[in-house]
Design an enzyme around this catalytic site. Structure first.
Site, PDB file in Angstrom:
ATOM      1  N   LYS A  16       0.821  -1.217   0.000  1.00 52.68           N
ATOM      2  CA  LYS A  16       0.000   0.000   0.000  1.00 52.68           C
ATOM      3  C   LYS A  16       0.855   1.267   0.000  1.00 52.68           C
ATOM      4  O   LYS A  16       0.613   2.183  -0.787  1.00 52.68           O
ATOM      5  CB  LYS A  16      -0.923   0.039   1.233  1.00 52.68           C
ATOM      6  CG  LYS A  16      -2.015  -0.984   1.249  1.00 52.68           C
ATOM      7  CD  LYS A  16      -2.913  -0.800   2.467  1.00 52.68           C
ATOM      8  CE  LYS A  16      -2.283  -1.172   3.772  1.00 52.68           C
ATOM      9  NZ  LYS A  16      -2.104  -2.599   4.011  1.00 52.68           N
ATOM     10  N   THR A  17       1.837   1.311   0.882  1.00 48.30           N
ATOM     11  CA  THR A  17       2.678   2.502   1.010  1.00 48.30           C
ATOM     12  C   THR A  17       3.462   2.752  -0.271  1.00 48.30           C
ATOM     13  O   THR A  17       3.463   3.865  -0.804  1.00 48.30           O
ATOM     14  CB  THR A  17       3.633   2.355   2.207  1.00 48.30           C
ATOM     15  OG1 THR A  17       2.854   2.189   3.393  1.00 48.30           O
ATOM     16  CG2 THR A  17       4.530   3.568   2.354  1.00 48.30           C
ATOM     17  N   GLU A  61      -3.690   5.761   1.305  1.00 57.42           N
ATOM     18  CA  GLU A  61      -3.677   4.342   1.630  1.00 57.42           C
ATOM     19  C   GLU A  61      -5.060   3.964   2.144  1.00 57.42           C
ATOM     20  O   GLU A  61      -5.754   4.776   2.748  1.00 57.42           O
ATOM     21  CB  GLU A  61      -2.644   4.042   2.707  1.00 57.42           C
ATOM     22  CG  GLU A  61      -1.245   4.051   2.182  1.00 57.42           C
ATOM     23  CD  GLU A  61      -0.262   3.475   3.179  1.00 57.42           C
ATOM     24  OE1 GLU A  61      -0.539   2.406   3.770  1.00 57.42           O
ATOM     25  OE2 GLU A  61       0.795   4.090   3.337  1.00 57.42           O
TER      26      GLU A  61
END
Length: 126
Positions: A16-17, A61
């Protein structure tokens, strides 16, 4: 806010990051001045993990964990209402919240049902 921005939410068990930072960096490098909120302290290509831009895109996110584990088990990503959702992958995680892979899959399915989703293969789903 959802009428002001075109939201892009990035979900998945892993990545996600990195994926959020990549999308925000691509938008920034193309002079789009995106707003972004990314869950890490250091993103060299962006200068910070958050920015309120003047452009139309908001990159965030989208976490599958509970809003508040004891009192509100709603997955956090269900509070987001982006135009585009990105799912990097789904792997069994958070056994304290999800008792099975099927239960976790159901949470991601609920996320995906809310908007257009792009999978890690680049496929688009509605």
């Amino acid at each position: 806010m959802k009428d002001v921005f075109e939201g892009i939410s990035v979900a998945g068990s892993h990545g996600k990051t990195t994926t959020s930072a990549m999308i925000a960096t691509i938008l920034k490098e193309n002079k789009q001045d995106p707003t972004f909120l990314i869950g890490t302290g250091d993103i060299p290509s962006l200068g910070s993990s958050g920015h309120f831009g003047k452009g139309k895109y908001f990159v965030a996110e989208a976490d599958e964990y509970a809003t508040e584990p004891k009192y509100d088990k709603t997955p956090k990503f269900l509070w987001q209402h982006p135009q585009i959702g990105v799912i990097t992958n789904i792997e069994f995680d958070h056994p304290d919240l999800y008792s099975s892979m099927e239960q976790l899959r159901e949470a991601f399915l609920n996320f995906a049902k809310k908007h257009q989703v792009i999978g890690s293969s680049g496929s688009r789903y509605r």
